[in-house]
Design an enzyme around this catalytic site. Structure first.
Site, PDB file in Angstrom:
ATOM      1  N   VAL A 239       0.817  -1.218   0.000  1.00  0.00           N
ATOM      2  CA  VAL A 239       0.000   0.000   0.000  1.00  0.00           C
ATOM      3  C   VAL A 239       0.852   1.270   0.000  1.00  0.00           C
ATOM      4  O   VAL A 239       0.358   2.345  -0.350  1.00  0.00           O
ATOM      5  CB  VAL A 239      -0.988   0.038   1.192  1.00  0.00           C
ATOM      6  CG1 VAL A 239      -2.006  -1.084   1.119  1.00  0.00           C
ATOM      7  CG2 VAL A 239      -0.269   0.055   2.531  1.00  0.00           C
TER       8      VAL A 239
ATOM      9  N   ASN B 270      -6.595  -1.309   6.267  1.00  0.00           N
ATOM     10  CA  ASN B 270      -6.173  -2.008   7.492  1.00  0.00           C
ATOM     11  C   ASN B 270      -4.666  -2.189   7.585  1.00  0.00           C
ATOM     12  O   ASN B 270      -4.125  -2.276   8.690  1.00  0.00           O
ATOM     13  CB  ASN B 270      -6.879  -3.371   7.543  1.00  0.00           C
ATOM     14  CG  ASN B 270      -6.256  -4.311   8.547  1.00  0.00           C
ATOM     15  OD1 ASN B 270      -6.485  -4.193   9.754  1.00  0.00           O
ATOM     16  ND2 ASN B 270      -5.424  -5.239   8.074  1.00  0.00           N
TER      17      ASN B 270
ATOM     18  N   TYR C  77       4.057   5.741  15.354  1.00  0.00           N
ATOM     19  CA  TYR C  77       2.835   4.952  15.150  1.00  0.00           C
ATOM     20  C   TYR C  77       1.599   5.777  15.527  1.00  0.00           C
ATOM     21  O   TYR C  77       0.638   5.878  14.764  1.00  0.00           O
ATOM     22  CB  TYR C  77       2.923   3.683  15.999  1.00  0.00           C
ATOM     23  CG  TYR C  77       1.731   2.767  15.882  1.00  0.00           C
ATOM     24  CD1 TYR C  77       1.589   1.923  14.790  1.00  0.00           C
ATOM     25  CD2 TYR C  77       0.757   2.735  16.871  1.00  0.00           C
ATOM     26  CE1 TYR C  77       0.504   1.069  14.685  1.00  0.00           C
ATOM     27  CE2 TYR C  77      -0.332   1.892  16.778  1.00  0.00           C
ATOM     28  CZ  TYR C  77      -0.466   1.054  15.689  1.00  0.00           C
ATOM     29  OH  TYR C  77      -1.553   0.209  15.582  1.00  0.00           O
TER      30      TYR C  77
ATOM     31  N   SER D 264       0.901   8.467  13.056  1.00  0.00           N
ATOM     32  CA  SER D 264       0.333   7.967  11.794  1.00  0.00           C
ATOM     33  C   SER D 264      -1.153   7.671  11.954  1.00  0.00           C
ATOM     34  O   SER D 264      -1.962   7.928  11.059  1.00  0.00           O
ATOM     35  CB  SER D 264       1.078   6.709  11.332  1.00  0.00           C
ATOM     36  OG  SER D 264       0.768   5.591  12.150  1.00  0.00           O
TER      37      SER D 264
ATOM     38  N   ILE E 150      -5.395  -6.165  20.613  1.00  0.00           N
ATOM     39  CA  ILE E 150      -5.974  -7.298  19.879  1.00  0.00           C
ATOM     40  C   ILE E 150      -4.873  -8.336  19.667  1.00  0.00           C
ATOM     41  O   ILE E 150      -3.768  -7.993  19.222  1.00  0.00           O
ATOM     42  CB  ILE E 150      -6.520  -6.838  18.502  1.00  0.00           C
ATOM     43  CG1 ILE E 150      -7.418  -5.587  18.632  1.00  0.00           C
ATOM     44  CG2 ILE E 150      -7.253  -7.986  17.805  1.00  0.00           C
ATOM     45  CD1 ILE E 150      -8.681  -5.756  19.426  1.00  0.00           C
TER      46      ILE E 150
HETATM   47  P1  NDP Z   1      -0.447  -7.892  11.692  1.00  0.00           P
HETATM   48  O1  NDP Z   1       0.979  -7.464  11.714  1.00  0.00           O
HETATM   49  O2  NDP Z   1      -0.835  -9.138  12.374  1.00  0.00           O
HETATM   50  O3  NDP Z   1      -0.968  -7.958  10.177  1.00  0.00           O
HETATM   51  C1  NDP Z   1      -0.793  -6.868   9.334  1.00  0.00           C
HETATM   52  C2  NDP Z   1      -0.859  -7.325   7.893  1.00  0.00           C
HETATM   53  O4  NDP Z   1      -0.685  -6.170   7.054  1.00  0.00           O
HETATM   54  C3  NDP Z   1       0.278  -8.292   7.545  1.00  0.00           C
HETATM   55  O5  NDP Z   1      -0.181  -9.325   6.735  1.00  0.00           O
HETATM   56  C4  NDP Z   1       1.259  -7.397   6.815  1.00  0.00           C
HETATM   57  O6  NDP Z   1       2.070  -8.037   5.870  1.00  0.00           O
HETATM   58  C5  NDP Z   1       0.304  -6.457   6.086  1.00  0.00           C
HETATM   59  N1  NDP Z   1       1.003  -5.254   5.667  1.00  0.00           N
HETATM   60  C6  NDP Z   1       1.877  -4.516   6.394  1.00  0.00           C
HETATM   61  N2  NDP Z   1       2.353  -3.517   5.665  1.00  0.00           N
HETATM   62  C7  NDP Z   1       1.768  -3.624   4.442  1.00  0.00           C
HETATM   63  C8  NDP Z   1       1.862  -2.884   3.244  1.00  0.00           C
HETATM   64  N3  NDP Z   1       2.696  -1.826   3.156  1.00  0.00           N
HETATM   65  N4  NDP Z   1       1.130  -3.247   2.180  1.00  0.00           N
HETATM   66  C9  NDP Z   1       0.312  -4.331   2.257  1.00  0.00           C
HETATM   67  N5  NDP Z   1       0.197  -5.088   3.353  1.00  0.00           N
HETATM   68  C10 NDP Z   1       0.917  -4.739   4.434  1.00  0.00           C
HETATM   69  O7  NDP Z   1      -1.255  -6.632  12.280  1.00  0.00           O
HETATM   70  P2  NDP Z   1      -2.697  -6.545  12.968  1.00  0.00           P
HETATM   71  O8  NDP Z   1      -3.639  -7.438  12.293  1.00  0.00           O
HETATM   72  O9  NDP Z   1      -2.510  -6.617  14.425  1.00  0.00           O
HETATM   73  O10 NDP Z   1      -3.045  -5.021  12.641  1.00  0.00           O
HETATM   74  C11 NDP Z   1      -3.913  -4.648  11.579  1.00  0.00           C
HETATM   75  C12 NDP Z   1      -4.201  -3.158  11.707  1.00  0.00           C
HETATM   76  O11 NDP Z   1      -4.793  -2.894  12.980  1.00  0.00           O
HETATM   77  C13 NDP Z   1      -2.943  -2.292  11.642  1.00  0.00           C
HETATM   78  O12 NDP Z   1      -3.239  -1.103  10.947  1.00  0.00           O
HETATM   79  C14 NDP Z   1      -2.661  -1.995  13.098  1.00  0.00           C
HETATM   80  O13 NDP Z   1      -1.942  -0.798  13.253  1.00  0.00           O
HETATM   81  C15 NDP Z   1      -4.069  -1.878  13.647  1.00  0.00           C
HETATM   82  N6  NDP Z   1      -4.156  -2.068  15.082  1.00  0.00           N
HETATM   83  C16 NDP Z   1      -3.815  -3.276  15.653  1.00  0.00           C
HETATM   84  C17 NDP Z   1      -3.922  -3.436  17.016  1.00  0.00           C
HETATM   85  C18 NDP Z   1      -3.589  -4.722  17.702  1.00  0.00           C
HETATM   86  O14 NDP Z   1      -3.662  -4.740  18.944  1.00  0.00           O
HETATM   87  N7  NDP Z   1      -3.250  -5.791  16.998  1.00  0.00           N
HETATM   88  C19 NDP Z   1      -4.385  -2.331  17.879  1.00  0.00           C
HETATM   89  C20 NDP Z   1      -4.720  -1.122  17.178  1.00  0.00           C
HETATM   90  C21 NDP Z   1      -4.613  -1.019  15.826  1.00  0.00           C
HETATM   91  P3  NDP Z   1       3.525  -8.610   6.296  1.00  0.00           P
HETATM   92  O15 NDP Z   1       3.232  -9.993   6.744  1.00  0.00           O
HETATM   93  O16 NDP Z   1       4.318  -8.539   5.047  1.00  0.00           O
HETATM   94  O17 NDP Z   1       4.057  -7.707   7.377  1.00  0.00           O
END
Ligand code: NDP
Length: 256
Positions: free
Chosen positions: A68, A94, A159, A162, A192
């Site tokens: 992204v 996301n 973070y 952002s 989470i």
């Molecule tokens: P994870 O790290 O478990 O999963 C994130 C996914 O996004 C991974 O598959 C990752 O790929 C992909 N990703 C990262 N960067 C990019 C990119 N530049 N382009 C495409 N895909 C990308 O994260 P979460 O599921 O925990 O988090 C999801 C969202 O929720 C995020 O925005 C996070 O900031 C937000 N969030 C999460 C919280 C939590 O407690 N978990 C709390 C608050 C917000 P890759 O495997 O290559 O890294």
């Protein structure tokens, strides 16, 4: 799965960062609710696996590997999806990364990576898919922000900044895109359990602290956020725009 079933029946959706964690849970739930889902991740194998899970359960999904933060890649993705459909009903921004470092140790490259994914990534994705969103009746953009916007975490300055920018963008876009029939909202997840947070859960003291802080008594699951995303993506929330849902199990309630 029958096309008539589900709260997103007949709709198309795109979820970024859908290869694992919260994005994966959103993609699976949206598909279960009848949407055709574009599963986008920068890891092709993860995206394929999630699209395969959806297909195995009788749903419809396409896997796409795209970063992204790469503007050209997002435009190419929009062009490719645009050849298959002229409408996108739900876009979930996301994809996100975190680098937990003190401000003194965060480099310019760290700031670029974090803002480039968490904020500019959402800007680019929304810009690229605007024509398809405008073509869909009742389109909804859901941005995944964070509680760190209001309750700062230590060593999370880039973070939190952002996610603060993303939250602010949500309100501006709700104003700018409202007349195009596009609603824009955000979700602020708390703690989470995903790969992003798992290393904290291995610490006994952290688990104890979390239990004390959480009135609901358990950390969140990706599915908890997915349910909120479904609500914001569906017509159930069709009078909501420029606002957000906090999905944190009450984590931010306690002052001390
Ligand atoms: P994870 O790290 O478990 O999963 C994130 C996914 O996004 C991974 O598959 C990752 O790929 C992909 N990703 C990262 N960067 C990019 C990119 N530049 N382009 C495409 N895909 C990308 O994260 P979460 O599921 O925990 O988090 C999801 C969202 O929720 C995020 O925005 C996070 O900031 C937000 N969030 C999460 C919280 C939590 O407690 N978990 C709390 C608050 C917000 P890759 O495997 O290559 O890294």
């Amino acid at each position: 799965m029958s096309e008539a079933a589900g709260r997103l029946a007949g709709r198309t959706a795109l979820v970024t960062g859908a290869g694992r964690g919260i994005g994966r849970a959103i993609a699976l739930l949206f598909a279960r609710e009848g949407a055709e889902v574009a599963v986008v991740d920068r890891d092709a194998a993860l995206a394929e696996a999630v699209a395969g899970e959806i297909a195995a359960a009788g749903g419809r999904a396409f896997a796409h590997d795209a970063d992204v933060s790469d503007e050209a890649a997002m435009q190419a993705l929009a062009a490719s999806i645009g050849r298959r459909t002229d409408r996108l009903h739900a876009l979930v921004n996301n994809a996100g990364i975190v680098r937990r470092r003190h401000f003194k140790r965060l480099t310019r490259a760290d700031w670029d990576a974090i803002l480039g994914t968490n904020f500019i990534g959402a800007v680019q994705c929304t810009r690229s898919f605007l024509p398809l969103l405008r073509g869909a009746a009742g389109a909804s953009v859901v941005n995944i922000a964070s509680i760190t916007v209001r309750q700062e975490g230590v060593r999370l300055s880039a973070y939190a900044a952002s996610k603060g920018a993303l939250e602010s963008l949500t309100r501006s876009l709700a104003l700018d895109l409202g007349r195009d029939g596009i609603r824009v909202n955000y979700i602020s997840p708390g703690f989470i359990r995903t790969d992003m947070t798992e290393r904290y859960m291995s610490k006994w003291l952290f688990r104890k602290y979390l239990k004390y802080r959480l009135p609901i008594g358990r950390p969140g699951a990706p599915e908890d956020v997915a349910k909120a995303a479904l609500f914001l993506a569906s017509s159930d929330s069709d009078y909501m725009t420029g606002t957000g849902l906090v999905v944190d199990g009450g984590l931010t309630l306690r002052a001390i």
